[in-house]
Design a protein around this motif. Structure first.
Motif, PDB file in Angstrom:
ATOM      1  N   UNK A  79      10.170  -6.711   1.975  1.00  0.00           N
ATOM      2  CA  UNK A  79      11.149  -5.674   1.636  1.00  0.00           C
ATOM      3  C   UNK A  79      10.931  -4.355   2.371  1.00  0.00           C
ATOM      4  N   UNK A  80      10.218  -4.368   3.494  1.00  0.00           N
ATOM      5  CA  UNK A  80      10.108  -3.168   4.325  1.00  0.00           C
ATOM      6  C   UNK A  80      10.430  -3.548   5.763  1.00  0.00           C
ATOM      7  N   UNK A  81      11.113  -2.654   6.464  1.00  0.00           N
ATOM      8  CA  UNK A  81      11.485  -2.917   7.856  1.00  0.00           C
ATOM      9  C   UNK A  81      10.320  -2.732   8.804  1.00  0.00           C
ATOM     10  N   UNK A  82       9.437  -1.793   8.476  1.00  0.00           N
ATOM     11  CA  UNK A  82       8.235  -1.588   9.270  1.00  0.00           C
ATOM     12  C   UNK A  82       7.142  -1.102   8.336  1.00  0.00           C
ATOM     13  N   UNK A  83       5.943  -1.614   8.523  1.00  0.00           N
ATOM     14  CA  UNK A  83       4.838  -1.358   7.603  1.00  0.00           C
ATOM     15  C   UNK A  83       3.764  -0.537   8.298  1.00  0.00           C
ATOM     16  N   UNK A  84       4.003   0.769   8.398  1.00  0.00           N
ATOM     17  CA  UNK A  84       2.997   1.673   8.957  1.00  0.00           C
ATOM     18  C   UNK A  84       2.269   2.376   7.820  1.00  0.00           C
ATOM     19  N   UNK A  85       3.033   3.066   6.955  1.00  0.00           N
ATOM     20  CA  UNK A  85       2.422   3.691   5.775  1.00  0.00           C
ATOM     21  C   UNK A  85       1.612   2.662   4.989  1.00  0.00           C
ATOM     22  N   UNK A  86       2.185   1.472   4.838  1.00  0.00           N
ATOM     23  CA  UNK A  86       1.537   0.438   4.030  1.00  0.00           C
ATOM     24  C   UNK A  86       0.232  -0.037   4.637  1.00  0.00           C
ATOM     25  N   UNK A  87       0.141  -0.040   5.982  1.00  0.00           N
ATOM     26  CA  UNK A  87      -1.097  -0.455   6.637  1.00  0.00           C
ATOM     27  C   UNK A  87      -2.204   0.586   6.464  1.00  0.00           C
ATOM     28  N   UNK A  88      -1.823   1.822   6.216  1.00  0.00           N
ATOM     29  CA  UNK A  88      -2.820   2.885   6.035  1.00  0.00           C
ATOM     30  C   UNK A  88      -3.215   3.022   4.573  1.00  0.00           C
ATOM     31  N   UNK A  89      -2.233   3.032   3.673  1.00  0.00           N
ATOM     32  CA  UNK A  89      -2.493   3.343   2.263  1.00  0.00           C
ATOM     33  C   UNK A  89      -2.243   2.195   1.295  1.00  0.00           C
ATOM     34  N   UNK A  90      -1.534   1.170   1.702  1.00  0.00           N
ATOM     35  CA  UNK A  90      -1.241   0.078   0.787  1.00  0.00           C
ATOM     36  C   UNK A  90       0.208   0.088   0.353  1.00  0.00           C
ATOM     37  N   UNK A  91       0.605  -0.987  -0.314  1.00  0.00           N
ATOM     38  CA  UNK A  91       1.993  -1.158  -0.768  1.00  0.00           C
ATOM     39  C   UNK A  91       2.044  -1.117  -2.290  1.00  0.00           C
TER      40      UNK A  91
END
Length: 505
Positions: free
Chosen positions: A7-19
Motif C-alpha cells: 500500500x505504498x508507492x515508494x518505501x523510503x521513510x519506511x526503510x528508515x523508520x518502519x511502517x
C-alpha cells in the motif's frame, strides 16, 4: 530487514523508520493500538518468535462505543418525569432506531445488568468522563474509553453511510504495531509481557467488569491481522531496550496501573521521538547522540531559550535530510556505478532503486538517466514526507509536553510539569541525588539542562556556564514546588519518587 511494504508507492521513510510512524497517531493512541495487539497475544506476550510476524485479531466493541459516544438520548430520557420502566422502553426505542450497529442487536441484556435506568445513565457518565479526548469533535467510532482492562480495548473504525465499518489507519496508523515489535525485540521484552498481562489484563478488575457489563460479549474483527517482521527494519537497538526498561521501572512502582498509564504514555512518546531522531542521525552518518537542550521556564526570560530553540529546529531538520541522504547514497554504490556504465543503464538503475525503495514500478524507467530517477524519487519522497513523517517531531514533542512556544515566537524544548514528573517516576526508583538525576536524564534521553550536561556547549561558546547553572536551579525550584525534590542543604538535594520507598534519608 527488508521486504515488500504493501500500500505504498515508494518505501523510503519506511526503510528508515518502519511502517509506520504517523504524526496524527499521538502517543496515547499508539499505546492503545499496542494494547490491542498485546491483548491478542496473551499466551506469549512480547515474544518475538513467530516466523512470519505477529498476528492479532482486534476487538471492535460496537455496543460499548455506541452506548458511550453515540448515545446522546440517554441524558434526555434520564431527565424525563416518567417511570423507570418507561425510561427503559423510551430509550430502547430511540436507540434502536438511531444507532449504527445495535439496530439488529438485542440490548435487553442491559436491563438485567443495571437495577435502574439511573444506574445505567451514571455508568455511562462515569465511563465517558474517563475517555481520551471525550470532548473532541472526532466521530464516535474514533473515540476511546480509558483502557481499564481487556474489554475496554478496541480498534479505530470508519463507519460509512450504509452501515458498513472498516478499520481506519488515521488514528491507528500502525505505530502501535511498531511499538509492539520494538518491545518484543527488547532484551527484557518477555518479562515486561508477563508483568503487563498481570497488571492491565485482569478481567476481574472492577472497572473492567463495568465495561464488560456495558458491552456484553466481545465483538472481534472478522479476520486476524498480520504485522510482518520487516515492518520494523531493526532486529535490535539500545532504544528498544531503554523503552522496555522504562516500562518495567514504572510498572514496578507502588502505583495503581491506571495512574501508571499516564507515565507510560509520556515516556513512550519520548522514547519514540528519540528513536525517530536517532534513526535520522544514523542515516546521516552522525554518531553523536540525539540532544534536547531544554529551557526550564521561569518568571524571567532566560539565556537558554535561544539555544533551546536552536536545538529544537536542528532536530526538526534531521528527518528530511535523512530522506535525501538515504536516496542519494545509492549513487555511491559500486553496482550503481557499474549500472550507469552499462548499455541498459536506465533499466539497471531503475532495478536497483526498485529493490531498495519499491520504486519505480518494474518497467517504469522510461529511458530516464539514473540521476534523473534519483532526483524524481527525492522530490516525490520529500513531498510525501512533509505530510506526515516530517511532522512527527513537532507534533509528538508538543503532545508529551516537551516543546512549547509560550512567551516566544518559535518552538523550543521547555518541558511541562507533567513530563518532568514522568521523568522522575521513570528514572528515580526511590531517591537520587539531584545532579545524578540530571546526568541520567542526559544519558537516557539526551536531555541537557545544567552546566555539567551542557559543558560542550560552554566550551564551544554557544552559551555561558552561568546561564546553564541558572537553568539547573530553575529545575530544582520547579521540582521542589512539585514535591519531588528535598533539599538537605544548599549543596545537597535529592530527587524523590513519590511512589518509591517511604524510608527517611
Amino acid at each position: 530487514m527488508s521486504g515488500l511494504i504493501k500500500d505504498v508507492d515508494f518505501a523510503v521513510d519506511e526503510r528508515i523508520w518502519g511502517h509506520r510512524l504517523y504524526d496524527e497517531q499521538l502517543p496515547h493512541l499508539t499505546v492503545l493500538e499496542f494494547l490491542c495487539v498485546f491483548g491478542s497475544n496473551l499466551k506469549k506476550p512480547l515474544v518475538d518468535g513467530a516466523a512470519d510476524g505477529v498476528t492479532y485479531q482486534p476487538q471492535r466493541q460496537f455496543r460499548l462505543r455506541e452506548l458511550l459516544f453515540n448515545n446522546p438520548i440517554v441524558e434526555m430520557v434520564r431527565g424525563q418525569a416518567i417511570s423507570d420502566e418507561d425510561k427503559w422502553k423510551r430509550w430502547a426505542e430511540i436507540f434502536k432506531e438511531e444507532s449504527f450497529n445495535s439496530r439488529d442487536e438485542d440490548m435487553s441484556y442491559l436491563r438485567h445488568v443495571f437495577s435502574t435506568f439511573e444506574d445505567f445513565a451514571r455508568a455511562i457518565e462515569l465511563l465517558r468522563s474517563s475517555a481520551f479526548e471525550a470532548r473532541s469533535n472526532k466521530r464516535w467510532s474514533s473515540k476511546f474509553v480509558f483502557p481499564f482492562g481487556p474489554d475496554a480495548l478496541y480498534e479505530d473504525l470508519r463507519v460509512d453511510a450504509k452501515g458498513g465499518a472498516s478499520n481506519d489507519r488515521r488514528f491507528f496508523a500502525r505505530t502501535g504495531e511498531l511499538l509492539y515489535l520494538m518491545l518484543s525485540r527488547a532484551k527484557n521484552g518477555p518479562l515486561l509481557g508477563q508483568q503487563l498481562a498481570e497488571r492491565l489484563f485482569d478481567s476481574s478488575a472492577p472497572m473492567n467488569r463495568l465495561v464488560r457489563a456495558m458491552q456484553g460479549e466481545p465483538q472481534f474483527a472478522s479476520q486476524p491481522r498480520m504485522i510482518p517482521h520487516h515492518h520494523l527494519p531493526y532486529s535490535e537497538l539500545e532504544r528498544f531496550d531503554q523503552l522496555c526498561d522504562d516500562w518495567l521501572a514504572i510498572l514496578s512502582l507502588d502505583m495503581p496501573v491506571y495512574d501508571a498509564l499516564e507515565h507510560l504514555i509520556a515516556i513512550t512518546g519520548l522514547n519514540l521521538l528519540l528513536y525517530f531522531l536517532e534513526r535520522a542521525k544514523a542515516q546521516l552518518g552522525d554518531e553523536r547522540p540525539a540532544e534536547l537542550v531544554c529551557e526550564i521556564v521561569s518568571r524571567e526570560r532566560t539565556k537558554v531559550r535561544a539555544i533551546s530553540g536552536e536545538s529544537y529546529h536542528a532536530n526538526q531538520s534531521l528527518s528530511p535530510a535523512a530522506v535525501r541522504a538515504a536516496i542519494e547514497k545509492v549513487q555511491k554504490e559500486p553496482r550503481w556505478v557499474e549500472a550507469e556504465q552499462s548499455d541498459h543503464r536506465s533499466e539497471r538503475c531503475a532495478e536497483i532503486l526498485h529493490e531498495l525503495f519499491q520504486w519505480p514500478p518494474l518497467g517504469g524507467a522510461n529511458g530516464k538517466p539514473g540521476k534523473a530517477l534519483v532526483d524524481e524519487l527525492i522530490v516525490s519522497t520529500l513531498s510525501r514526507h512533509e505530510q506526515h513523517f516530517g511532522k512527527i517531531h513537532s507534533t509528538w514533542s508538543r503532545a508529551i509536553g516537551l516543546s512549547s512556544r509560550r512567551s516566544s515566537r518559535r518552538y523550543r524544548y521547555a518541558p511541562n510539569d507533567a513530563l518532568l514528573k514522568s521523568l522522575v517516576v521513570t528514572i528515580v526508583p526511590d531517591r537520587m541525588q539531584f545532579d545524578e538525576f540530571l546526568t541520567e536524564a542526559k544519558r537516557r534521553y539526551g536531555i541537557v539542562i545544567g552546566d555539567f550536561e551542557g559543558n560542550h556547549l560552554v566550551t564551544s561558546k554557544k552559551i555561558d556556564q552561568e546561564a546553564l547553572g541558572d537553568n539547573r536551579q530553575n529545575l530544582e525550584a520547579r521540582l521542589v514546588g512539585l514535591g519531588l525534590v528535598r533539599r538537605l542543604s544548599d549543596s545537597c538535594s535529592f530527587v524523590e519518587n513519590p511512589f518509591g520507598s517511604k524510608e527517611m534519608i
